[in-house]
Design a protein around this motif. Sequence first.
Motif, mmCIF file in Angstrom:
data_model
loop_
_atom_site.group_PDB
_atom_site.id
_atom_site.type_symbol
_atom_site.label_atom_id
_atom_site.label_comp_id
_atom_site.label_asym_id
_atom_site.label_seq_id
_atom_site.Cartn_x
_atom_site.Cartn_y
_atom_site.Cartn_z
ATOM 1 N N VAL A 33 0.839 -1.203 0.000
ATOM 2 C CA VAL A 33 0.000 0.000 0.000
ATOM 3 C C VAL A 33 0.870 1.248 0.000
ATOM 4 O O VAL A 33 0.650 2.176 -0.785
ATOM 5 N N SER A 34 1.877 1.280 0.865
ATOM 6 C CA SER A 34 2.775 2.434 0.949
ATOM 7 C C SER A 34 3.521 2.649 -0.362
ATOM 8 O O SER A 34 3.666 3.779 -0.832
ATOM 9 N N ARG A 35 3.969 1.548 -0.943
ATOM 10 C CA ARG A 35 4.724 1.633 -2.201
ATOM 11 C C ARG A 35 3.850 2.183 -3.331
ATOM 12 O O ARG A 35 4.255 3.068 -4.083
ATOM 13 N N LEU A 36 2.631 1.656 -3.434
ATOM 14 C CA LEU A 36 1.707 2.125 -4.473
ATOM 15 C C LEU A 36 1.271 3.565 -4.221
ATOM 16 O O LEU A 36 1.069 4.341 -5.163
ATOM 17 N N ALA A 37 1.133 3.931 -2.931
ATOM 18 C CA ALA A 37 0.726 5.296 -2.579
ATOM 19 C C ALA A 37 1.783 6.304 -3.013
ATOM 20 O O ALA A 37 1.461 7.363 -3.567
ATOM 21 N N VAL A 38 3.048 5.985 -2.770
ATOM 22 C CA VAL A 38 4.145 6.866 -3.183
ATOM 23 C C VAL A 38 4.187 6.983 -4.709
ATOM 24 O O VAL A 38 4.324 8.082 -5.262
ATOM 25 N N GLU A 39 4.014 5.844 -5.383
ATOM 26 C CA GLU A 39 4.009 5.834 -6.855
ATOM 27 C C GLU A 39 2.871 6.702 -7.405
ATOM 28 O O GLU A 39 3.044 7.442 -8.368
ATOM 29 N N ARG A 40 1.705 6.626 -6.745
ATOM 30 C CA ARG A 40 0.559 7.407 -7.225
ATOM 31 C C ARG A 40 0.784 8.898 -7.008
ATOM 32 O O ARG A 40 0.410 9.715 -7.842
ATOM 33 N N VAL A 41 1.395 9.253 -5.885
ATOM 34 C CA VAL A 41 1.709 10.666 -5.627
ATOM 35 C C VAL A 41 2.677 11.183 -6.675
ATOM 36 O O VAL A 41 2.494 12.260 -7.238
ATOM 37 N N GLU A 42 3.724 10.407 -6.948
ATOM 38 C CA GLU A 42 4.753 10.851 -7.889
ATOM 39 C C GLU A 42 4.222 11.012 -9.311
ATOM 40 O O GLU A 42 4.674 11.881 -10.048
ATOM 41 N N ASN A 43 3.237 10.184 -9.698
ATOM 42 C CA ASN A 43 2.744 10.219 -11.078
ATOM 43 C C ASN A 43 1.408 10.926 -11.253
ATOM 44 O O ASN A 43 1.102 11.403 -12.343
ATOM 45 N N SER A 44 0.607 10.985 -10.170
ATOM 46 C CA SER A 44 -0.751 11.523 -10.315
ATOM 47 C C SER A 44 -1.132 12.569 -9.271
ATOM 48 O O SER A 44 -2.251 13.074 -9.293
ATOM 49 N N GLY A 45 -0.245 12.870 -8.340
ATOM 50 C CA GLY A 45 -0.587 13.800 -7.260
ATOM 51 C C GLY A 45 -0.904 15.206 -7.752
ATOM 52 O O GLY A 45 -0.306 15.683 -8.720
ATOM 53 N N ILE A 46 -1.869 15.844 -7.090
ATOM 54 C CA ILE A 46 -2.245 17.225 -7.420
ATOM 55 C C ILE A 46 -2.249 18.045 -6.136
ATOM 56 O O ILE A 46 -2.900 17.666 -5.160
ATOM 57 N N ILE A 47 -1.518 19.144 -6.134
ATOM 58 C CA ILE A 47 -1.527 20.060 -4.985
ATOM 59 C C ILE A 47 -2.108 21.392 -5.432
ATOM 60 O O ILE A 47 -1.635 21.999 -6.397
ATOM 61 N N PHE A 48 -3.146 21.812 -4.732
ATOM 62 C CA PHE A 48 -3.814 23.079 -5.032
ATOM 63 C C PHE A 48 -3.309 24.124 -4.039
ATOM 64 O O PHE A 48 -3.612 24.068 -2.849
ATOM 65 N N LEU A 49 -2.499 25.047 -4.535
ATOM 66 C CA LEU A 49 -1.899 26.095 -3.691
ATOM 67 C C LEU A 49 -2.794 27.330 -3.724
ATOM 68 O O LEU A 49 -2.694 28.162 -4.630
ATOM 69 N N ASP A 50 -3.679 27.430 -2.744
ATOM 70 C CA ASP A 50 -4.601 28.553 -2.704
ATOM 71 C C ASP A 50 -3.920 29.782 -2.098
ATOM 72 O O ASP A 50 -2.919 29.659 -1.381
ATOM 73 N N GLU A 51 -4.472 30.949 -2.402
ATOM 74 C CA GLU A 51 -3.971 32.226 -1.862
ATOM 75 C C GLU A 51 -2.500 32.451 -2.177
ATOM 76 O O GLU A 51 -1.758 33.021 -1.378
#
Length: 462
Positions: free
Chosen positions: A258-276
């Motif tokens: 789970v941790s391995r797949l979670a890191v992979e998903r962040v690296e390839n699909s993660g989205i950060i919305f920087l408001d303000e």
Amino acid sequence: MPIELPNSFKLIKERFDESELTPKKIVEELDKYIIGQEEAKKAVAVALRNRYRRRKLPPELADEVVPKNILMIGPTGVGKTEISRRLAKLTSSPFLKVEASKFTEVGYVGRDVESMIRDLVQISVGLVKTEKMQEVKTKAERNAEERLLDILLPKPRISSESDEKIEEKKFQETREKLRSQLRAGLMDERQVQIEVKEKFSSPFEIFSNTGVEEIGIQIQEMIPGLRGKTKKRKVKVKEAIEYLIEQEQQRLIDMDQVSRLAVERVENSGIIFLDEIDKVSGRESGRGPEVSREGVQRDLLPIIEGTTVNTRSGLVKTDHILFIGAGAFHVTKPSDLIPELQGRFPIRVELSSLNKKDFIRILTEPENALLKQYKALLATEGVKVKYSQDAIHKIADIAERVNSLNENIGARRLHTVMEKVMEEISFQAPDDVSKKISIDDDYVDKQLKDIMEDQDLSRFIL
């Protein structure tokens, strides 16, 4: 008698394969929830599709293709956050909204800009874990049922070998009868004793995703007694089966995977919305707040450019996380950002303010439209609500007027106006005998007339 809710509120599991999500399809899906803002929708649709395209490239070329980060410019309440959030939902991408201005606050200690990557990883772990638990649910349900039957009917001790076959047959027959009763819900209220794990709250948990928290986790791992003890509790069968299913799901999934797949998903699909992000767009001029703002920009820069962050689930490369910056830019402008950061947001889209026509569409068209929400809420009390076209136009007109006279908060103004319009109906709904309510423009006037005539009151309430 079950309540019939609008189609948009029925739970329909709809997952998309990334290959199906063409830019046009993405815009179509966003149109279901966000009115207007076509330019912004098109920009995020292309950004999302480019991620899919990048993964089709040879590895050596894929590493060179950086995400085209987006800067959304527009007043509050026009759909900036909603566009980004819905975009992430389409592909089950880890999504985090963070206010850039938080990093400039006096006394904001113990949290650095890297914490948003750690937060994103935790969100990703939750997403992957939920998916994995769903995958093993059928097996977990079978295992939990067997465990519960063992509790309800312990295996008897057999005194002699001659009785073994007879006793075994009786035992299995009784067990199958219990299984049938269990599945039919006939034993739901029966009390059974199971072992439950007490949740342990470490004092370190109050520090979210900081070095101190990491120390707390390590201490808990070194001292098994801090992880939470088990104790026996008497619960109803229907509660016991839910708890045992969850236990089995936790046991069946591999958390390292789970941790391995979670890191992979962040690296390839993660989205950060920087408001303000406009709140940190000052340049250094020797004065305190200006220095603080430029300092935040310089801290953000390596993460947006691409760096490696140490998290509880392992090292995470931020090179291909999509960053979407957003701000009103009333007193500043994008060119006030430091040049290096400006270059990291090559796509600029301006979102327009909402007018009466937009408000009418927001009230009626999206799948989560406000009018549909109120209808569904009151339907739970057996009350049917009908809105006249005049009433809808009146509500939109008032929202537009209040936005023009006071602070423009976009579509959020509709929530405030609608709440005042529906307040009395919501209060009386459980006791309403007629169970049918029609709302016209006269009723809207009656509910809001005094507030609209008194400008001071209007500023305070609406």
